[in-house]
Design a protein around this motif. Structure first.
Motif, mmCIF file in Angstrom:
data_model
loop_
_atom_site.group_PDB
_atom_site.id
_atom_site.type_symbol
_atom_site.label_atom_id
_atom_site.label_comp_id
_atom_site.label_asym_id
_atom_site.label_seq_id
_atom_site.Cartn_x
_atom_site.Cartn_y
_atom_site.Cartn_z
ATOM 1 N N MET A 1 0.830 -1.300 0.103
ATOM 2 C CA MET A 1 0.151 -0.137 0.036
ATOM 3 C C MET A 1 0.817 1.263 -0.062
ATOM 4 O O MET A 1 1.634 1.497 1.110
ATOM 5 C CB MET A 1 -0.873 -0.069 1.353
ATOM 6 N N LEU A 2 0.748 2.055 -1.133
ATOM 7 C CA LEU A 2 1.828 3.220 -0.932
ATOM 8 C C LEU A 2 1.259 4.319 -0.172
ATOM 9 O O LEU A 2 -0.012 4.492 0.020
ATOM 10 C CB LEU A 2 1.495 3.722 -2.807
ATOM 11 N N ASP A 3 2.368 4.843 0.314
ATOM 12 C CA ASP A 3 2.095 6.136 1.376
ATOM 13 C C ASP A 3 1.130 5.713 2.536
ATOM 14 O O ASP A 3 0.137 6.516 2.789
ATOM 15 C CB ASP A 3 1.492 7.338 0.512
ATOM 16 N N SER A 4 1.261 4.411 3.014
ATOM 17 C CA SER A 4 0.179 4.104 4.025
ATOM 18 C C SER A 4 0.018 4.797 5.394
ATOM 19 O O SER A 4 -0.924 4.821 5.827
ATOM 20 C CB SER A 4 0.421 2.445 4.217
ATOM 21 N N ALA A 5 1.353 5.423 5.593
ATOM 22 C CA ALA A 5 1.361 6.164 6.775
ATOM 23 C C ALA A 5 0.610 7.423 6.887
ATOM 24 O O ALA A 5 0.421 8.012 7.970
ATOM 25 C CB ALA A 5 2.938 6.158 7.592
ATOM 26 N N SER A 6 0.621 8.039 5.965
ATOM 27 C CA SER A 6 0.227 9.520 5.729
ATOM 28 C C SER A 6 -1.183 9.777 5.982
ATOM 29 O O SER A 6 -2.159 8.608 5.967
ATOM 30 C CB SER A 6 0.613 10.307 4.365
ATOM 31 N N LYS A 7 -1.821 10.865 6.403
ATOM 32 C CA LYS A 7 -3.163 11.086 6.501
ATOM 33 C C LYS A 7 -3.996 11.839 5.188
ATOM 34 O O LYS A 7 -4.807 12.252 5.425
ATOM 35 C CB LYS A 7 -3.473 12.095 7.720
ATOM 36 N N ILE A 8 -3.185 11.536 3.988
ATOM 37 C CA ILE A 8 -4.053 12.199 2.747
ATOM 38 C C ILE A 8 -4.700 11.109 2.091
ATOM 39 O O ILE A 8 -4.105 9.891 2.240
ATOM 40 C CB ILE A 8 -3.010 12.770 2.206
ATOM 41 N N ASN A 9 -5.686 11.430 1.533
ATOM 42 C CA ASN A 9 -6.456 10.619 0.402
ATOM 43 C C ASN A 9 -5.626 10.689 -1.017
ATOM 44 O O ASN A 9 -5.255 11.869 -1.196
ATOM 45 C CB ASN A 9 -7.727 11.008 0.177
ATOM 46 N N VAL A 10 -5.445 9.596 -1.664
ATOM 47 C CA VAL A 10 -4.843 9.730 -2.800
ATOM 48 C C VAL A 10 -5.611 8.928 -3.973
ATOM 49 O O VAL A 10 -6.068 7.867 -3.285
ATOM 50 C CB VAL A 10 -3.613 9.088 -2.785
ATOM 51 N N TYR A 11 -6.012 9.444 -5.141
ATOM 52 C CA TYR A 11 -6.936 8.788 -5.870
ATOM 53 C C TYR A 11 -6.499 8.575 -7.167
ATOM 54 O O TYR A 11 -5.337 8.832 -7.624
ATOM 55 C CB TYR A 11 -8.223 9.797 -6.043
ATOM 56 N N ALA A 12 -7.207 7.767 -8.025
ATOM 57 C CA ALA A 12 -6.997 7.713 -9.389
ATOM 58 C C ALA A 12 -5.598 7.417 -9.894
ATOM 59 O O ALA A 12 -4.755 8.134 -10.655
ATOM 60 C CB ALA A 12 -7.543 8.903 -10.353
ATOM 61 N N PRO A 13 -5.319 5.932 -9.412
ATOM 62 C CA PRO A 13 -3.536 5.809 -9.754
ATOM 63 C C PRO A 13 -3.531 5.433 -11.492
ATOM 64 O O PRO A 13 -4.376 5.093 -12.007
ATOM 65 C CB PRO A 13 -3.453 4.591 -8.952
ATOM 66 N N THR A 14 -2.309 5.845 -11.922
ATOM 67 C CA THR A 14 -1.718 5.270 -13.077
ATOM 68 C C THR A 14 -0.559 5.179 -13.152
ATOM 69 O O THR A 14 0.279 5.427 -12.015
ATOM 70 C CB THR A 14 -2.106 6.385 -14.135
ATOM 71 N N TRP A 15 0.226 4.404 -14.239
ATOM 72 C CA TRP A 15 1.519 4.177 -14.061
ATOM 73 C C TRP A 15 2.394 5.321 -14.808
ATOM 74 O O TRP A 15 1.932 5.347 -16.069
ATOM 75 C CB TRP A 15 1.851 2.684 -14.932
ATOM 76 N N LYS A 16 3.276 5.915 -14.263
ATOM 77 C CA LYS A 16 3.939 6.748 -15.058
ATOM 78 C C LYS A 16 5.091 5.902 -15.836
ATOM 79 O O LYS A 16 5.477 6.264 -17.097
ATOM 80 C CB LYS A 16 5.060 7.651 -14.220
ATOM 81 N N ASN A 17 5.625 5.014 -15.313
ATOM 82 C CA ASN A 17 6.317 3.801 -16.104
ATOM 83 C C ASN A 17 6.451 2.732 -15.188
ATOM 84 O O ASN A 17 5.665 2.395 -14.502
ATOM 85 C CB ASN A 17 7.772 4.433 -16.281
ATOM 86 N N GLU A 18 7.357 1.731 -15.515
ATOM 87 C CA GLU A 18 7.403 0.345 -14.992
ATOM 88 C C GLU A 18 7.592 0.622 -13.417
ATOM 89 O O GLU A 18 7.299 -0.331 -12.496
ATOM 90 C CB GLU A 18 8.179 -0.620 -15.615
ATOM 91 N N LYS A 19 8.451 1.472 -12.976
ATOM 92 C CA LYS A 19 8.885 1.639 -11.833
ATOM 93 C C LYS A 19 8.043 2.708 -10.909
ATOM 94 O O LYS A 19 8.532 2.845 -9.678
ATOM 95 C CB LYS A 19 10.262 1.998 -11.711
ATOM 96 N N GLU A 20 7.309 3.409 -11.487
ATOM 97 C CA GLU A 20 6.868 4.671 -10.721
ATOM 98 C C GLU A 20 5.308 4.907 -11.025
ATOM 99 O O GLU A 20 4.784 4.404 -12.098
ATOM 100 C CB GLU A 20 7.246 5.942 -11.256
ATOM 101 N N ILE A 21 4.541 5.107 -9.985
ATOM 102 C CA ILE A 21 2.996 5.347 -10.200
ATOM 103 C C ILE A 21 2.824 6.550 -9.673
ATOM 104 O O ILE A 21 3.133 7.276 -8.653
ATOM 105 C CB ILE A 21 2.468 4.353 -9.189
ATOM 106 N N ILE A 22 1.711 7.055 -10.422
ATOM 107 C CA ILE A 22 1.012 8.563 -9.780
ATOM 108 C C ILE A 22 -0.207 8.526 -9.447
ATOM 109 O O ILE A 22 -0.992 7.673 -9.781
ATOM 110 C CB ILE A 22 1.370 9.728 -11.039
ATOM 111 N N GLY A 23 -0.561 9.263 -8.579
ATOM 112 C CA GLY A 23 -1.957 9.709 -7.920
ATOM 113 C C GLY A 23 -2.189 11.047 -7.725
ATOM 114 O O GLY A 23 -1.344 11.687 -7.738
ATOM 115 N N GLN A 24 -3.609 11.294 -7.420
ATOM 116 C CA GLN A 24 -3.777 12.950 -6.933
ATOM 117 C C GLN A 24 -4.634 13.053 -5.750
ATOM 118 O O GLN A 24 -5.324 11.977 -5.496
ATOM 119 C CB GLN A 24 -4.143 13.630 -8.363
ATOM 120 N N ASP A 25 -4.674 14.408 -5.057
ATOM 121 C CA ASP A 25 -5.513 14.248 -4.005
ATOM 122 C C ASP A 25 -6.450 15.474 -4.253
ATOM 123 O O ASP A 25 -6.934 16.293 -3.190
ATOM 124 C CB ASP A 25 -4.820 14.364 -2.772
ATOM 125 N N LEU A 26 -6.727 16.025 -5.458
ATOM 126 C CA LEU A 26 -7.537 17.072 -5.944
ATOM 127 C C LEU A 26 -6.696 18.224 -6.023
ATOM 128 O O LEU A 26 -6.896 19.212 -6.758
ATOM 129 C CB LEU A 26 -8.642 17.446 -5.042
#
Length: 311
Positions: A154-179
């Protein structure tokens, strides 16, 4: 790309139905399974998957063949066109991701310790899936797991932010947004970059939790859909469109034409932009494909939420 007429019964291989076990000791989503047809699908890789009302459809555009799954949502076709990930929901509101192998007709559930995870996104090599997951702290996070059910994180599991709409930037990196911010994580879950969305695309767009951002293969452009200031008579809620941001010049180019509301966009690993949108009276959505120069073709006359395989 050939335009598909989804009303032709003769192109349908078979309907795939979802059945529920009578075992009362398990949830409906745990027991639901897709019954695949008995026709051999070897050498008939599918090219596109999309939602058509209460079912999802996988179609091979070159052979004009289809398979449909009743009762499933969030279709995500694998890059090689042989597998389909989808979301199953039960009456209690639980959601889970399943994967059907359309060649050998096997199917199974992604084993994640949660009752609410959905919207699969395949990595370009087809070896892993990213998805949204609701954690024990009532926050939305991004999960990543290999298709053999190993390596879950689970990415960024310790923070208190919501992260939505994941996509793959490349094979090693994943992006998401919190609005308001765009986050980049590595596959171990480490946060490696944060950017304000307004600094990237300007202040004239509105961002919802469903809006996705995709990097092109060369990493030079960002494909996204977002709310705009268009006034579309008869549309309830804000209008959305598809855009390309050139990261070097900071120029934003609109891809989808005015008059069409586009709530969903998907970028293949070979930089084809699939999106679904509706025109007035906004009751039926079509599926389109575009290249990075904005050359658009209609693919499906009735459908939404498309994902595409590699050519």
């Amino acid at each position: 790309m050939t335009k598909i007429n989804t009303t032709l019964v003769s192109i349908l291989i078979s309907c795939v139905v979802l059945v529920t076990s009578c075992n009362s000791n398990k949830s409906e989503a745990e027991n639901a399974k897709a019954v695949l047809d008995t026709v051999s699908l070897s050498s008939k890789n599918f090219a596109l998957a999309y939602q058509d009302e209460d079912k999802i459809v996988a179609t091979s555009i070159d052979t004009m063949k289809q398979i449909s799954f009743g009762g499933a949502t969030d279709p995500a076709i694998s890059p090689d066109g042989n597998k389909l990930a989808y979301t199953l929901s039960d009456s209690a509101g639980n959601r889970s991701i399943w994967i059907a192998d359309m060649e050998n007709k096997s199917q199974g559930k992604l084993q994640v310790n949660s009752n609410n995870y959905y919207q699969a996104m395949w990595s370009a090599d087809g070896g892993a899936i990213a998805f949204n997951i609701f954690n024990s702290k009532n926050l939305w996070k991004i999960g990543v797991i290999k298709t053999d059910n190993s390596g879950y994180v689970m990415l960024d599991s310790a923070s208190k932010i919501n992260v939505y709409a994941p996509t793959w930037k490349n094979e090693k990196e994943i992006i998401g947004q919190d609005l308001t911010k765009l986050y980049t994580f590595d596959r171990t879950g480490k946060l490696i970059d944060t950017k304000l969305i307004a600094d990237l695309i300007g202040n004239e767009f509105s961002i919802a939790s469903s809006n996705r951002f995709f990097y092109t293969k060369d990493g030079a452009k960002l494909i996204f859909n977002a709310g705009n200031t268009d006034i579309l008579d008869g549309l309830t809620g804000p209008s959305e469109a598809v855009y390309i941001l050139d990261l070097a010049s900071k120029k934003v180019q609109r891809i989808s034409p005015k008059g069409i509301n586009v709530p969903y966009v998907f970028l293949t690993a070979d930089d084809r932009i699939f999106y679904s949108g509706a025109e007035k009276p906004f009751t039926q959505s079509k599926i389109y494909v575009s290249d990075l120069d904005g050359n658009i073709k209609t693919v499906v006359d009735k459908g939404n939420n498309p994902t595409g395989a590699l050519k």
